[in-house]
Motif scaffolding. Structure first.
Motif, PDB file in Angstrom:
ATOM      1  N   LYS A  93       0.725  -1.155   0.080  1.00 58.34           N
ATOM      2  CA  LYS A  93      -0.006   0.065   0.071  1.00 58.34           C
ATOM      3  C   LYS A  93       0.826   1.315  -0.062  1.00 58.34           C
ATOM      4  CE  LYS A  93      -3.764  -0.996   2.888  1.00 58.34           C
ATOM      5  NZ  LYS A  93      -4.475  -0.618   4.077  1.00 58.34           N
ATOM      6  N   ASP A  94       1.603   1.236   0.856  1.00 56.76           N
ATOM      7  CA  ASP A  94       2.797   2.420   1.062  1.00 56.76           C
ATOM      8  C   ASP A  94       3.515   2.523  -0.365  1.00 56.76           C
ATOM      9  OD1 ASP A  94       4.108   4.069   2.740  1.00 56.76           O
ATOM     10  OD2 ASP A  94       5.927   3.274   2.617  1.00 56.76           O
ATOM     11  N   ILE A  95       3.895   1.677  -1.274  1.00 64.65           N
ATOM     12  CA  ILE A  95       4.685   1.827  -2.275  1.00 64.65           C
ATOM     13  C   ILE A  95       3.470   2.349  -3.455  1.00 64.65           C
ATOM     14  CG2 ILE A  95       5.683   0.460  -4.678  1.00 64.65           C
ATOM     15  CD1 ILE A  95       6.828  -1.495  -2.221  1.00 64.65           C
ATOM     16  N   LEU A  96       2.354   1.936  -3.542  1.00 61.77           N
ATOM     17  CA  LEU A  96       1.378   2.426  -4.398  1.00 61.77           C
ATOM     18  C   LEU A  96       0.742   3.781  -4.073  1.00 61.77           C
ATOM     19  CD1 LEU A  96      -0.785  -1.117  -4.724  1.00 61.77           C
ATOM     20  CD2 LEU A  96       1.130  -0.301  -6.370  1.00 61.77           C
ATOM     21  N   ALA A  97       0.885   4.125  -2.780  1.00 61.64           N
ATOM     22  CA  ALA A  97       0.508   5.374  -2.491  1.00 61.64           C
ATOM     23  C   ALA A  97       1.439   6.555  -3.010  1.00 61.64           C
ATOM     24  CB  ALA A  97       0.354   5.725  -1.069  1.00 61.64           C
ATOM     25  N   ASP A  98       2.833   6.245  -3.296  1.00 65.19           N
ATOM     26  CA  ASP A  98       3.864   7.068  -3.341  1.00 65.19           C
ATOM     27  C   ASP A  98       3.787   7.395  -5.045  1.00 65.19           C
ATOM     28  OD1 ASP A  98       6.533   8.157  -3.977  1.00 65.19           O
ATOM     29  OD2 ASP A  98       7.258   6.256  -3.760  1.00 65.19           O
ATOM     30  N   LYS A  99       2.949   8.058  -5.436  1.00 65.06           N
ATOM     31  CA  LYS A  99       2.659   8.511  -6.789  1.00 65.06           C
ATOM     32  C   LYS A  99       3.866   9.044  -7.636  1.00 65.06           C
ATOM     33  CE  LYS A  99      -1.603   7.201  -6.887  1.00 65.06           C
ATOM     34  NZ  LYS A  99      -1.658   5.847  -7.234  1.00 65.06           N
ATOM     35  N   GLU A 100       4.765   9.735  -7.057  1.00 63.81           N
ATOM     36  CA  GLU A 100       6.148  10.174  -7.779  1.00 63.81           C
ATOM     37  C   GLU A 100       7.159   9.232  -7.389  1.00 63.81           C
ATOM     38  OE1 GLU A 100       4.876  11.425  -4.862  1.00 63.81           O
ATOM     39  OE2 GLU A 100       4.687  13.830  -5.261  1.00 63.81           O
ATOM     40  N   CYS A 101       7.043   7.838  -7.254  1.00 62.48           N
ATOM     41  CA  CYS A 101       7.864   6.951  -7.194  1.00 62.48           C
ATOM     42  C   CYS A 101       9.201   7.428  -6.331  1.00 62.48           C
ATOM     43  CB  CYS A 101       8.131   6.206  -8.657  1.00 62.48           C
ATOM     44  SG  CYS A 101       6.850   5.526  -9.331  1.00 62.48           S
ATOM     45  N   LYS A 102       9.108   8.004  -5.225  1.00 64.65           N
ATOM     46  CA  LYS A 102      10.213   8.395  -4.592  1.00 64.65           C
ATOM     47  C   LYS A 102      10.961   7.295  -3.913  1.00 64.65           C
ATOM     48  CE  LYS A 102       7.868  11.231  -1.957  1.00 64.65           C
ATOM     49  NZ  LYS A 102       6.637  10.755  -2.144  1.00 64.65           N
ATOM     50  N   GLY A 103      10.081   6.310  -3.691  1.00 69.37           N
ATOM     51  CA  GLY A 103      10.827   5.261  -2.958  1.00 69.37           C
ATOM     52  C   GLY A 103      11.019   5.522  -1.410  1.00 69.37           C
ATOM     53  N   CYS A 104      11.603   4.317  -1.008  1.00 72.40           N
ATOM     54  CA  CYS A 104      11.965   4.405   0.779  1.00 72.40           C
ATOM     55  C   CYS A 104      13.416   5.058   1.062  1.00 72.40           C
ATOM     56  CB  CYS A 104      11.900   3.086   1.191  1.00 72.40           C
ATOM     57  SG  CYS A 104      12.732   2.759   2.592  1.00 72.40           S
ATOM     58  N   LEU A 105      13.310   6.163   1.772  1.00 70.96           N
ATOM     59  CA  LEU A 105      14.492   6.920   2.141  1.00 70.96           C
ATOM     60  C   LEU A 105      15.451   6.119   2.804  1.00 70.96           C
ATOM     61  CD1 LEU A 105      15.715   9.773   2.538  1.00 70.96           C
ATOM     62  CD2 LEU A 105      14.740   9.757   4.684  1.00 70.96           C
ATOM     63  N   MET A 106      14.989   5.120   3.414  1.00 75.58           N
ATOM     64  CA  MET A 106      16.236   4.458   4.120  1.00 75.58           C
ATOM     65  C   MET A 106      17.015   3.590   2.963  1.00 75.58           C
ATOM     66  SD  MET A 106      17.704   3.291   7.160  1.00 75.58           S
ATOM     67  CE  MET A 106      16.417   3.868   8.289  1.00 75.58           C
ATOM     68  N   ILE A 107      16.184   2.794   2.118  1.00 78.59           N
ATOM     69  CA  ILE A 107      16.859   2.261   1.037  1.00 78.59           C
ATOM     70  C   ILE A 107      17.688   3.160  -0.012  1.00 78.59           C
ATOM     71  CG2 ILE A 107      16.782   0.576  -0.925  1.00 78.59           C
ATOM     72  CD1 ILE A 107      14.300  -0.502   0.259  1.00 78.59           C
ATOM     73  N   ASN A 108      17.009   4.302  -0.169  1.00 78.50           N
ATOM     74  CA  ASN A 108      17.600   5.526  -1.413  1.00 78.50           C
ATOM     75  C   ASN A 108      18.991   5.647  -0.815  1.00 78.50           C
ATOM     76  OD1 ASN A 108      15.109   4.929  -2.530  1.00 78.50           O
ATOM     77  ND2 ASN A 108      14.382   7.052  -2.483  1.00 78.50           N
ATOM     78  N   VAL A 109      19.063   6.066   0.435  1.00 79.93           N
ATOM     79  CA  VAL A 109      20.125   6.698   0.817  1.00 79.93           C
ATOM     80  C   VAL A 109      21.379   5.459   1.246  1.00 79.93           C
ATOM     81  CG1 VAL A 109      19.225   8.589   1.642  1.00 79.93           C
ATOM     82  CG2 VAL A 109      19.699   6.861   3.186  1.00 79.93           C
ATOM     83  N   THR A 110      20.816   4.392   1.505  1.00 77.65           N
ATOM     84  CA  THR A 110      21.890   3.347   1.795  1.00 77.65           C
ATOM     85  C   THR A 110      22.632   3.050   0.544  1.00 77.65           C
ATOM     86  OG1 THR A 110      20.319   2.448   3.473  1.00 77.65           O
ATOM     87  CG2 THR A 110      22.130   1.151   2.607  1.00 77.65           C
ATOM     88  N   MET A 111      21.914   3.251  -0.706  1.00 78.81           N
ATOM     89  CA  MET A 111      22.309   2.664  -1.801  1.00 78.81           C
ATOM     90  C   MET A 111      23.065   4.146  -2.466  1.00 78.81           C
ATOM     91  SD  MET A 111      21.594  -0.254  -2.779  1.00 78.81           S
ATOM     92  CE  MET A 111      21.715  -0.604  -0.967  1.00 78.81           C
ATOM     93  N   GLU A 112      22.793   5.249  -2.291  1.00 75.38           N
ATOM     94  CA  GLU A 112      23.422   6.502  -2.581  1.00 75.38           C
ATOM     95  C   GLU A 112      24.628   6.607  -1.753  1.00 75.38           C
ATOM     96  OE1 GLU A 112      21.171  10.184  -2.312  1.00 75.38           O
ATOM     97  OE2 GLU A 112      23.136  11.242  -2.982  1.00 75.38           O
ATOM     98  N   LEU A 113      24.529   6.370  -0.518  1.00 74.98           N
ATOM     99  CA  LEU A 113      25.769   7.063   0.366  1.00 74.98           C
ATOM    100  C   LEU A 113      26.470   5.890   1.213  1.00 74.98           C
ATOM    101  CD1 LEU A 113      23.899   9.985   1.852  1.00 74.98           C
ATOM    102  CD2 LEU A 113      25.539  10.252  -0.182  1.00 74.98           C
ATOM    103  N   GLY A 114      25.710   4.480   1.093  1.00 69.33           N
ATOM    104  CA  GLY A 114      26.204   3.794   2.091  1.00 69.33           C
ATOM    105  C   GLY A 114      27.791   3.373   1.951  1.00 69.33           C
ATOM    106  N   ALA A 115      28.575   3.670   0.823  1.00 73.36           N
ATOM    107  CA  ALA A 115      30.093   3.626   0.690  1.00 73.36           C
ATOM    108  C   ALA A 115      30.815   4.671   1.099  1.00 73.36           C
ATOM    109  CB  ALA A 115      30.400   3.028  -0.853  1.00 73.36           C
ATOM    110  N   VAL A 116      30.189   5.907   1.202  1.00 70.88           N
ATOM    111  CA  VAL A 116      31.043   6.892   1.543  1.00 70.88           C
ATOM    112  C   VAL A 116      30.622   7.548   3.067  1.00 70.88           C
ATOM    113  CG1 VAL A 116      31.771   7.664  -0.835  1.00 70.88           C
ATOM    114  CG2 VAL A 116      29.422   8.345  -0.055  1.00 70.88           C
TER     115      VAL A 116
END
Lengths: 194, 194
Positions: A93-116
Motif C-alpha cells: 500500500k505504501d509503495i502504491l500510494a507513492d505516486k512520484e515513485c520516490k521510494g523508501c528513504l532508508m533504502i535510497n540513501v543506503t544505496m546512494e551513500l552507503g559506501a561513503v
DNA sequence: TTTTATTTGGAACATTCGTTCCAATACCTA
DNA sequence: TAGGTATTGGAACGAATGTTCCAAATAAAA
C-alpha cells in the motif's frame, strides 16, 4: 523571555524526508529545503546544525515513523503469521500510494551513500538487524503456535523476510504494479506454510 | 589523417562505473572523473557529450557486462534449476568481492535518481523486465524437465526470483556476510523445490 | 616532410553549492 | 508596557560545480 520557534520541527523533518527521498541527498540543495519548508537558512542551521545534521535527523525520524506503522499493523491481530502478512500488505500500500515513485528513504540513501557515509551505513545496518529481529521473533512465536512451518529456523526466516521486503520495495519503486507486488509477496511468504 | 584516440573507451566506462557506484551520480564530480580516468575534460566532453551522457553510457555498459556474466554462469550447466542457482551464487561472490561496499550501479542509481531521471528509470524498468523474462524462461524449462515445482507459474517465479536477487544485493551491500547471503538464497530458491 | 584533421591540456566561465553573518523582528517575562 | 533574548530574513562569502573555449600537440595521409 525567548521567542518560541515558529515552526513544527517534526513537520520540517517530514518535508525534508520527501525531498531527500525524491532527489537524493546530494541532489537536494539547501535552497530546495528552504523553499519546501518555508523557513529561512538561519532557522535551519540554528536548529539542525547543517545539511547533514538535518538529513540524519530526518532519516531517523523516518525510521521511527516506519516502526510505528509496523507496530500498528501488528496490533491488528494476535496471529504472528498474519502480522507478517500485514506488514507486507502495508508495504505494498505504501509503495502504491507513492505516486512520484520516490521510494523508501532508508533504502535510497543506503544505496546512494552507503559506501561513503559511515553514519548512514551504520543506521542502515542497525535498521536491518532490528527488522530481522522483529521478523524472527514473529516466526518463533508462529512456529510455537503451529502457524508457521518449522522447516527453517526463525533466524533464517527473519533474514529472508527482511531481504524479500527490500526486494519488494526496489521492484515496486521501479514498477508499482499491484498484481506483481502481491504475487511476489505470496511467493516470499510461501516458505512459512506447510 | 585524424589522430587516434589515446584511450580505451571501455576502460573509461568501467572506471566511471566504479566512481558512480561508490559516490553516486550527484556525488561524483567531473573533477573526480578526470582524475580517475586520467584523461582531460576536453576528451570526456568530446567523446561522451556531458556528464549525464558518460553516466548513461557507463550504466548501459555495466548492464551489458552483467548480462555477460549471467550468460557465463548459465553456460556452466544444462540444468535450468542449476542455472538459477549459479546466478544467485555468482551474485553473492560479486557482493563479497566488493570490498568498499559500493553496491550495484543499477540499483544504486535507480534508488538515487529513479524519481527525477526518466532515462534512468526507463533503463531500470527495461532491465527488470529482461531479468524477469530470463528467470521465467528458465523456470518454464525447469518445470518441463520436472526439475522445478509447478506450484507457481513461470511468470510469478520470474518476478519472485528477480525481486529476491535485488533484496539480496541490498542486504549484502549493507552487511556482506557470506552465511547470511547463502541462507537468504536458500530460502528464496526453496519455492522451486518439491 | 609537409599538410591536415583531430585530440589534448589547461585556463576561464557563469552558476550553484553549503555556510556564515548581522541587523531587524517578534515573543515571552517581569 | 517595557526589556531582553532567541528567532528570523536576506545579503554575502568562498569553494566547488558542470561546461566551454582555444591554442598547442600529435598522428595519419599526401
Amino acid at each position: 523571555m525567548p521567542k518560541k520557534k515558529q515552526f513544527n520541527e517534526t513537520e520540517v523533518l517530514m518535508k525534508a524526508k520527501e525531498l531527500f527521498s525524491e532527489k537524493g541527498y546530494n541532489g537536494t540543495s539547501m535552497d530546495d529545503l528552504v523553499q519546501a519548508t518555508g523557513l529561512s537558512r538561519s532557522s535551519i542551521y540554528d536548529t539542525f546544525g547543517d545539511k547533514h545534521g538535518l538529513f540524519l535527523k530526518s532519516l531517523n525520524h523516518y525510521r521511527g515513523s516506519q516502526q510505528g506503522d509496523l507496530e500498528k499493523q501488528c496490533a491488528r491481530t494476535d496471529s504472528p503469521k498474519k502480522k507478517i502478512r500485514y506488514i507486507f500488505d502495508y508495504t505494498i500500500k505504501d509503495i502504491l500510494a507513492d505516486k512520484e515513485c520516490k521510494g523508501c528513504l532508508m533504502i535510497n540513501v543506503t544505496m546512494e551513500l552507503g559506501a561513503v557515509d559511515k553514519e548512514v551505513a551504520a543506521v542502515a545496518v542497525s535498521n536491518m538487524e532490528e527488522m530481522e529481529q522483529v521478523f524472527s521473533s514473529l516466526v518463533k512465536e508462529g512456529q510455537a503456535k503451529g502457524e508457521i512451518s518449522k522447516k527453517f529456523t526463525p533466524k533464517a526466516l527473519g533474514r529472508h523476510l527482511y531481504s524479500s521486503l527490500m526486494g519488494l520495495r526496489v521492484t515496486g519503486t521501479s514498477r508499482p504494479d499491484a498484481d506483481a507486488l502481491r504475487e511476489i509477496t505470496k511467493l516470499a511468504l510461501s516458505v512459512l506454510d506447510e
